[in-house]
Design an enzyme around this catalytic site. Structure first.
Site, PDB file in Angstrom:
ATOM      1  N   ASP A  10       0.877  -1.155   0.000  1.00  0.00           N
ATOM      2  CA  ASP A  10       0.000   0.000   0.000  1.00  0.00           C
ATOM      3  C   ASP A  10       0.924   1.217   0.000  1.00  0.00           C
ATOM      4  O   ASP A  10       2.091   1.118   0.390  1.00  0.00           O
ATOM      5  CB  ASP A  10      -0.882  -0.018   1.267  1.00  0.00           C
ATOM      6  CG  ASP A  10      -1.781   1.196   1.356  1.00  0.00           C
ATOM      7  OD1 ASP A  10      -2.367   1.583   0.335  1.00  0.00           O
ATOM      8  OD2 ASP A  10      -1.886   1.777   2.453  1.00  0.00           O
ATOM      9  N   LEU A  11       0.426   2.358  -0.435  1.00  0.00           N
ATOM     10  CA  LEU A  11       1.284   3.534  -0.545  1.00  0.00           C
ATOM     11  C   LEU A  11       1.237   4.419   0.702  1.00  0.00           C
ATOM     12  O   LEU A  11       2.221   4.554   1.423  1.00  0.00           O
ATOM     13  CB  LEU A  11       0.876   4.342  -1.785  1.00  0.00           C
ATOM     14  CG  LEU A  11       1.659   5.630  -2.044  1.00  0.00           C
ATOM     15  CD1 LEU A  11       3.124   5.339  -2.327  1.00  0.00           C
ATOM     16  CD2 LEU A  11       1.042   6.402  -3.210  1.00  0.00           C
ATOM     17  N   ASP A  12       0.073   4.980   0.962  1.00  0.00           N
ATOM     18  CA  ASP A  12      -0.028   5.981   2.021  1.00  0.00           C
ATOM     19  C   ASP A  12       0.003   5.333   3.397  1.00  0.00           C
ATOM     20  O   ASP A  12      -0.759   4.412   3.681  1.00  0.00           O
ATOM     21  CB  ASP A  12      -1.326   6.778   1.846  1.00  0.00           C
ATOM     22  CG  ASP A  12      -1.248   8.145   2.484  1.00  0.00           C
ATOM     23  OD1 ASP A  12      -0.118   8.619   2.696  1.00  0.00           O
ATOM     24  OD2 ASP A  12      -2.290   8.730   2.776  1.00  0.00           O
ATOM     25  N   THR A  18       0.957  10.913   2.845  1.00  0.00           N
ATOM     26  CA  THR A  18       0.371  12.067   2.158  1.00  0.00           C
ATOM     27  C   THR A  18      -0.875  12.594   2.880  1.00  0.00           C
ATOM     28  O   THR A  18      -1.541  13.489   2.383  1.00  0.00           O
ATOM     29  CB  THR A  18      -0.014  11.711   0.703  1.00  0.00           C
ATOM     30  OG1 THR A  18      -0.951  10.638   0.725  1.00  0.00           O
ATOM     31  CG2 THR A  18       1.210  11.313  -0.098  1.00  0.00           C
ATOM     32  N   LYS A  46      -9.288   8.241   6.064  1.00  0.00           N
ATOM     33  CA  LYS A  46      -8.152   7.428   5.615  1.00  0.00           C
ATOM     34  C   LYS A  46      -8.644   6.165   4.909  1.00  0.00           C
ATOM     35  O   LYS A  46      -9.445   5.415   5.447  1.00  0.00           O
ATOM     36  CB  LYS A  46      -7.240   7.065   6.796  1.00  0.00           C
ATOM     37  CG  LYS A  46      -6.375   8.237   7.240  1.00  0.00           C
ATOM     38  CD  LYS A  46      -5.280   7.817   8.201  1.00  0.00           C
ATOM     39  CE  LYS A  46      -4.352   8.981   8.508  1.00  0.00           C
ATOM     40  NZ  LYS A  46      -3.309   8.617   9.464  1.00  0.00           N
ATOM     41  N   SER A 115      -2.623   0.399  -4.382  1.00  0.00           N
ATOM     42  CA  SER A 115      -3.112   1.584  -3.680  1.00  0.00           C
ATOM     43  C   SER A 115      -4.389   2.132  -4.302  1.00  0.00           C
ATOM     44  O   SER A 115      -4.587   2.040  -5.515  1.00  0.00           O
ATOM     45  CB  SER A 115      -2.032   2.673  -3.717  1.00  0.00           C
ATOM     46  OG  SER A 115      -2.541   3.915  -3.304  1.00  0.00           O
ATOM     47  N   ALA A 116      -5.235   2.726  -3.475  1.00  0.00           N
ATOM     48  CA  ALA A 116      -6.457   3.367  -3.964  1.00  0.00           C
ATOM     49  C   ALA A 116      -6.157   4.708  -4.628  1.00  0.00           C
ATOM     50  O   ALA A 116      -6.964   5.243  -5.379  1.00  0.00           O
ATOM     51  CB  ALA A 116      -7.435   3.570  -2.808  1.00  0.00           C
ATOM     52  N   LYS A 146     -10.827  -1.613  -1.369  1.00  0.00           N
ATOM     53  CA  LYS A 146     -10.561  -2.469  -0.221  1.00  0.00           C
ATOM     54  C   LYS A 146     -11.721  -2.279   0.765  1.00  0.00           C
ATOM     55  O   LYS A 146     -12.206  -1.166   0.889  1.00  0.00           O
ATOM     56  CB  LYS A 146      -9.239  -2.064   0.448  1.00  0.00           C
ATOM     57  CG  LYS A 146      -8.020  -2.119  -0.485  1.00  0.00           C
ATOM     58  CD  LYS A 146      -6.817  -1.441   0.167  1.00  0.00           C
ATOM     59  CE  LYS A 146      -5.655  -1.308  -0.808  1.00  0.00           C
ATOM     60  NZ  LYS A 146      -4.532  -0.536  -0.256  1.00  0.00           N
ATOM     61  N   GLU A 170       0.375  -3.262   4.720  1.00  0.00           N
ATOM     62  CA  GLU A 170      -0.803  -2.407   4.837  1.00  0.00           C
ATOM     63  C   GLU A 170      -0.869  -1.700   6.177  1.00  0.00           C
ATOM     64  O   GLU A 170      -0.438  -2.240   7.188  1.00  0.00           O
ATOM     65  CB  GLU A 170      -2.067  -3.258   4.683  1.00  0.00           C
ATOM     66  CG  GLU A 170      -2.727  -3.198   3.325  1.00  0.00           C
ATOM     67  CD  GLU A 170      -3.419  -1.867   3.057  1.00  0.00           C
ATOM     68  OE1 GLU A 170      -3.524  -1.032   3.969  1.00  0.00           O
ATOM     69  OE2 GLU A 170      -3.870  -1.683   1.917  1.00  0.00           O
ATOM     70  N   ASP A 171      -1.443  -0.482   6.181  1.00  0.00           N
ATOM     71  CA  ASP A 171      -1.606   0.248   7.448  1.00  0.00           C
ATOM     72  C   ASP A 171      -3.066   0.392   7.847  1.00  0.00           C
ATOM     73  O   ASP A 171      -3.360   1.004   8.873  1.00  0.00           O
ATOM     74  CB  ASP A 171      -0.963   1.638   7.349  1.00  0.00           C
ATOM     75  CG  ASP A 171      -1.781   2.599   6.500  1.00  0.00           C
ATOM     76  OD1 ASP A 171      -2.316   2.167   5.446  1.00  0.00           O
ATOM     77  OD2 ASP A 171      -1.895   3.779   6.877  1.00  0.00           O
TER      78      ASP A 171
END
Length: 216
Positions: A10-12, A18, A46, A115-116, A146, A170-171
């Site tokens: 996942d990115l963020d 961000t 989020k 990522s979304a 997700k 993932e966070d």
């Protein structure tokens, strides 16, 4: 020893953060509409899509807009956000993320982004991470959010790797659920109390090594 051949990130909140830019852009929009928007409210957005985020903000403010007006507001917010992330620098990568990506690739594993975000390519480019990914699956190429596993299944497919040979980082709870639904191992990045369904939870990628992945 597990047969891990690929890592999907996942990115963020995992590689970059961000959230502050989303917050500033939503706050600016809220202020222009005549109300305030708090950091606590921002936390509730989020992992939520841009369209749904706007709906929630308008609900909290008690404001009604037509579908056309909502589309214009979402586009305005996004243009401000893109302006901000266009100035991101390599030092904004979260601690240990670049080093772990490099270690994973040196170990012969493939890497993909799941990522979304529809701006993930731009973020990776600005932070100097683009070359560390074999594939990018983001909001431009998925139709389901997700906890639907679509984004990760597409990532595994892009890497030509079976789901059970993938580990996801993932966070968010929805992301953990998506990885599990896709039949993948998952490492939670954040709080063990919140991400308790993950196979392993760490505070950040700086706590990880490829050796740990083989014991998932």
């Amino acid at each position: 020893m597990s047969d891990i051949k690929a890592c999907l990130f996942d990115l963020d909140g995992v590689i970059v953060d961000t959230a502050v830019y989303h917050y500033r852009a939503w706050k600016r929009l809220a202020n222009e509409l005549g109300f305030d928007f708090t950091e606590e409210e921002n936390e509730k957005l989020k992992g939520v899509s841009r369209v749904r985020s706007l709906e929630l903000i308008l609900e909290w403010a008690g404001i009604t807009k037509t579908e056309e007006e909502r589309a214009e507001l979402a586009a305005r917010k996004n243009s401000w956000y893109v302006d901000m992330i266009s100035s991101m620098q390599p030092e904004e990568v979260l601690p240990g993320a670049r080093e772990f990506l490099e270690e994973v690739r040196a170990a012969g594993m493939k890497t993909a982004l799941g990522s979304a975000s529809k701006n993930s390519g731009l973020i990776l480019e600005r932070t100097g991470l683009l070359s560390l990914f074999d594939a990018i699956v983001d909001g431009n190429s998925v139709t389901a959010s997700k906890p639907d596993p679509q984004v990760f299944l597409k990532g595994a497919e892009a890497l030509n790797t079976a789901p059970h040979q993938c580990v996801v980082f993932e966070d968010a709870v929805a992301g953990i659920e998506a990885a599990k639904a896709g039949g993948m191992k998952v490492v939670g990045v954040g709080s063990p109390e919140i991400l308790h369904d993950a196979d392993l939870v760490v505070k950040g990628l700086y706590e990880l090594s490829t050796d740990l992945l083989y014991h998932l």
